[in-house]
Design an enzyme around this catalytic site. Structure first.
Site, PDB file in Angstrom:
ATOM      1  CG  ASP A   5     -44.988 -35.388  10.105  1.00  0.00           C
ATOM      2  OD1 ASP A   5     -44.239 -35.154   9.147  1.00  0.00           O
ATOM      3  OD2 ASP A   5     -45.047 -34.679  11.128  1.00  0.00           O
ATOM      4  CG  ASP A  26     -42.765 -27.973  10.057  1.00  0.00           C
ATOM      5  OD1 ASP A  26     -43.966 -28.200   9.830  1.00  0.00           O
ATOM      6  OD2 ASP A  26     -41.978 -28.836  10.470  1.00  0.00           O
TER       7      ASP A  26
HETATM    8  C1  DGJ Z   1     -43.524 -32.028  11.539  1.00  0.00           C
HETATM    9  C2  DGJ Z   1     -44.726 -31.383  10.905  1.00  0.00           C
HETATM   10  O1  DGJ Z   1     -44.348 -30.688   9.763  1.00  0.00           O
HETATM   11  C3  DGJ Z   1     -45.391 -30.476  11.919  1.00  0.00           C
HETATM   12  O2  DGJ Z   1     -46.474 -29.816  11.331  1.00  0.00           O
HETATM   13  C4  DGJ Z   1     -45.832 -31.300  13.093  1.00  0.00           C
HETATM   14  O3  DGJ Z   1     -46.813 -32.211  12.675  1.00  0.00           O
HETATM   15  C5  DGJ Z   1     -44.649 -32.029  13.692  1.00  0.00           C
HETATM   16  N1  DGJ Z   1     -43.936 -32.783  12.685  1.00  0.00           N
HETATM   17  C6  DGJ Z   1     -45.094 -32.956  14.804  1.00  0.00           C
HETATM   18  O4  DGJ Z   1     -44.080 -33.721  15.273  1.00  0.00           O
END
Ligand code: DGJ
Length: 711
Positions: free
Chosen positions: A459, A528
């Protein structure tokens, strides 16, 4: 096979793929022009293009503006210049002269290298064009080299676009691109190309949600199945610029490269700067054909393991967020396994003091409170359940409230007399620093060596700011490029040392999606926003360039935690089946009936995922006023096809239209795998597949057709 034909007398090259040619010509002033980008031409046909009058002869303009493939700044050219430098004495004009050429042989194709040297200054340029056997995609990059000595001083590279694609004259020009933001990525935007320069860009140090480094041009008349499309895509995961310029003379160029204004690169004597690739392609057959060409290119030539079917994953994020501990994760894993998930991914919250987003980033050891015996008990259980184990990391980041930051506050991007702007309570590690890159490699390598981790979700949850490097040895601006290069190197080293490891690229959803990161990872987290209705639109834009094989898509809870919308389970599954299916809901709250239905959907997906992930994608009805959309996936050998149809809302009581399918064999018959009904290819192609959708809103269906071999 691709071919490169050369006519030395006319100083002309014809680069041809299976269905297109790109023609280069060195004119009398030694300028490298893009003479043709379109249908295939023979060398003889291409030479005849030289009879056409030079553009702009009768005006005050330099006719070369908007026609140069090697588009260097200088003389009386005022259009966007793809290559801009500043020599130590302040001179900014370049006068490249041809010095030679070379053809390089590759196992899967060939590469042309055209060499130039500035008439006076110690700078050489190489333009590389790589052609592969099975595609019309041309991969172009540039290498700039300082051939002087210390006495010559550094040459400032202001801009080094990887390619400047010269379009033919069209009656009209229309630009296709995607725009977005967090939770609303890759939304397709098609607009007439205005006069002047249209700049798509990221100044964030990463690819970004707001735009994506590709563009397509057509004459305004192309649709999914008809028309010529010119497209290009940049393989870079840092800041980038893509300039589409339409000149008043009706010349149009697409020029793309890494970096953003006013960041520069100081090229030292003896040093070279190689740009990333910007790939370009001419296609006929509408946007559908253009997309399929890019999908195939990504599958065959970009991804590290293209042949692999990606597993159905379960991800813990929406279910538990930071509320992670051993027993809860095991309970989720057991439920996920019962659904048929093949990979269990534990998301954020497993390490250091990470019980919320304000602490712990950078301390990559399992939290002793939550995992007193480390990760092994969970990993073993996941493996016993027959799933692979995946773990979330965000290696390029640090919370100020972390042991790492307390020990190394100078390791983050920062300026000496400026505040350090936090976003999501975190700062960006300066991965351009060799000590940071080495430390990070050590930590991750140890994590992977001590734990049987099969998958990392990598991430990156904030862009760069105050991007300084006070104790840089030389030019601090280099961090913009070095960060990305070191990231690629780090990913490659980890993959080489842990060959079973697969990696998902994530950046607050789909903020790091590009051909660059795809060469070092296996799939991408798309957004997300997991609301199935919004997702139809996001996926439609995603599919313009990127294949379903990399598009992570989870089924989550209803009402959706982000949008609050309630959507039936079937619809949520059918939407997510258009990519790499995952499940991200809180399974402890799913009823037994929902669990059973979900397991049926997972099994159905497994029966068609080879078509979705590796087949040809035909968008039958791109999102249409919120009503019916449908995508068809066809096996490369044509023997099977799957259709996923989604109707968000029935309007005015209208009947659902039958869906004419594509690319089937007219004389063949196709059997519906679920109902046994036989369809005729010719009828499916013309009258279409009759749909039997529920009357309710959010109705959906998956149809799997298999070519019938009985006489
Ligand atoms: C952002 C990601 O897009 C989410 O899926 C998740 O992993 C969060 N970060 C966790 O902090």
């Amino acid at each position: 096979m691709p071919s490169i034909a050369h006519d030395p007398e006319h100083r002309l090259w014809v680069l041809s793929g299976p269905g297109s040619s790109y023609v280069l010509h060195l004119d009398d002033a030694d300028r490298l022009r893009g003479l043709h980008w379109g249908p295939r031409l023979t060398l003889e046909q291409a030479v005849s293009l030289l009879r056409y009058p030079e553009p702009g002869r009768r005006s005050f303009e330099d006719g070369a503006d908007g026609t140069l493939d090697l588009d260097t700044a200088g003389a009386m050219r005022y259009a966007h210049a793809g290559v801009q430098v500043r020599f130590p004495d302040g001179v900014r004009d370049l006068e490249p002269q041809p010095t030679g050429e070379e053809s390089l042989h590759h196992e899967d194709g060939t590469e042309l290298v055209l060499r130039f040297a500035d008439r006076h200054y110690p700078l050489t340029l190489e333009a590389h064009y790589r052609l592969r056997a099975d595609t019309d995609v041309i991969e172009r990059h540039l290498v700039l080299r300082h051939t002087g000595t210390e006495a010559d001083g550094a040459i400032t590279i202001v801009r080094a676009d990887s390619a400047t694609w010269v379009l033919p004259r069209l009656g009209e020009y229309r630009l296709s691109q995607v725009r977005g933001q967090w939770c609303a990525e890759t939304q397709l935007n098609r607009t007439p190309l205005p006069y002047g320069e249209t700049v798509l860009t990221s100044r964030r140090g990463t690819t970004g949600h707001q735009s994506n480094p590709w563009a397509m041009i057509d004459d305004g008349g192309a649709d999914e199945v008809h028309g010529a499309v010119w497209s290009c895509a940049l393989a870079w995961s840092g800041s980038w610029r893509l300039t589409a310029e339409r000149m008043p003379t009706e010349r149009v160029t697409l020029s793309a490269g890494f970096g953003h204004d006013p960041v520069t690169w100081k090229l030292l004597p003896g040093e070279e700067l190689a740009t990333p690739v910007c790939a370009g392609a001419y296609t006929e057959g509408g946007f559908g054909a253009a997309s399929r060409l890019w999908h195939r290119h990504v599958l065959n030539h970009v991804l590290p393991h293209p042949e692999e079917i990606r597993p159905v994953l379960y991800n813990s994020w929406e279910a538990t967020e930071f509320d992670i501990e051993l027993t809860g994760q095991i309970a989720l894993a057991e439920k996920a396994a019962a659904l048929g998930a093949e990979l269990f991914v534990m998301d954020d919250g497993w390490f250091g003091a990470r019980t919320h987003d304000a602490a712990g980033l950078g301390d990559w050891t399992p939290s002793p409170d939550r995992f007193p015996d480390g990760l092994t008990p969970l990993i073993d259980r996941v493996h016993d359940l027959g799933m692979r184990f995946g773990l979330w990391v965000e290696p390029e980041m640090v919370n100020p409230d972390s042991d790492l930051y307390r020990a190394h506050p100078d390791w983050v991007l920062h300026h000496p007399h400026r505040r350090r702007t936090e976003h999501r309570n975190q700062l960006v590690l300066n991965l351009a620093r060799p000590d940071v890159a080495a430390w990070l490699h050590g930590r991750l390598d140890e994590l992977l060596s001590k734990n049987a981790i099969d998958f990392l979700k990598w991430d990156m949850n904030r862009p760069f700011s105050e991007a300084g490097w006070p104790d840089a040895d030389g030019d601090p601006d280099r961090l913009w490029i070095k960060h990305v290069r070191n990231l690629y190197t780090l990913l490659d080293r980890l993959r080489a040392d842990h060959p079973h490891l697969r990696i998902e690229s994530c950046s607050s959803g789909g903020g790091r999606l590009d051909l660059g990161i795809l060469a070092h990872t296996d799939q991408v987290w798309t957004s997300d926003n997991t609301d199935a209705v919004d997702r139809v639109e996001i996926q439609h834009g995603f599919s313009q360039l990127y294949p379903a094989r990399i598009m992570g898509a989870w089924v989550t809870d209803s009402p959706n935690p982000y949008t609050g919308r309630s959507v039936p389970l079937d619809f949520r599954f059918h939407v997510a089946m258009n990519g790499v299916l995952g499940i991200g809901g809180d399974l402890s709250r799913w009823s037994p009936a929902e669990m059973d239905r979900a397991a049926e959907h997972v099994a159905a997906y497994k029966r068609v995922r080879h078509l979705v992930q590796l087949g040809e994608q035909h968008r039958l009805r791109p999102r249409d006023g919120g009503e019916l959309s449908a995508v068809q996936y066809l096996a490369p050998d044509g023997r099977e096809t799957a259709v996923i149809a989604l109707r968000t809302a029935r309007r005015f009581g209208r009947d659902d239209p039958a869906l004419p399918l594509r690319a089937l064999e007219p004389s063949a018959r196709y059997r519906d795998a679920a109902t046994g009904v036989l369809h005729h290819g010719a009828v499916l192609l013309t009258h279409g597949l009759p749909l039997e959708l529920d009357a309710d809103d959010h109705a959906s269906i998956l149809v799997h057709l298999i070519r019938d071999s009985t006489p």
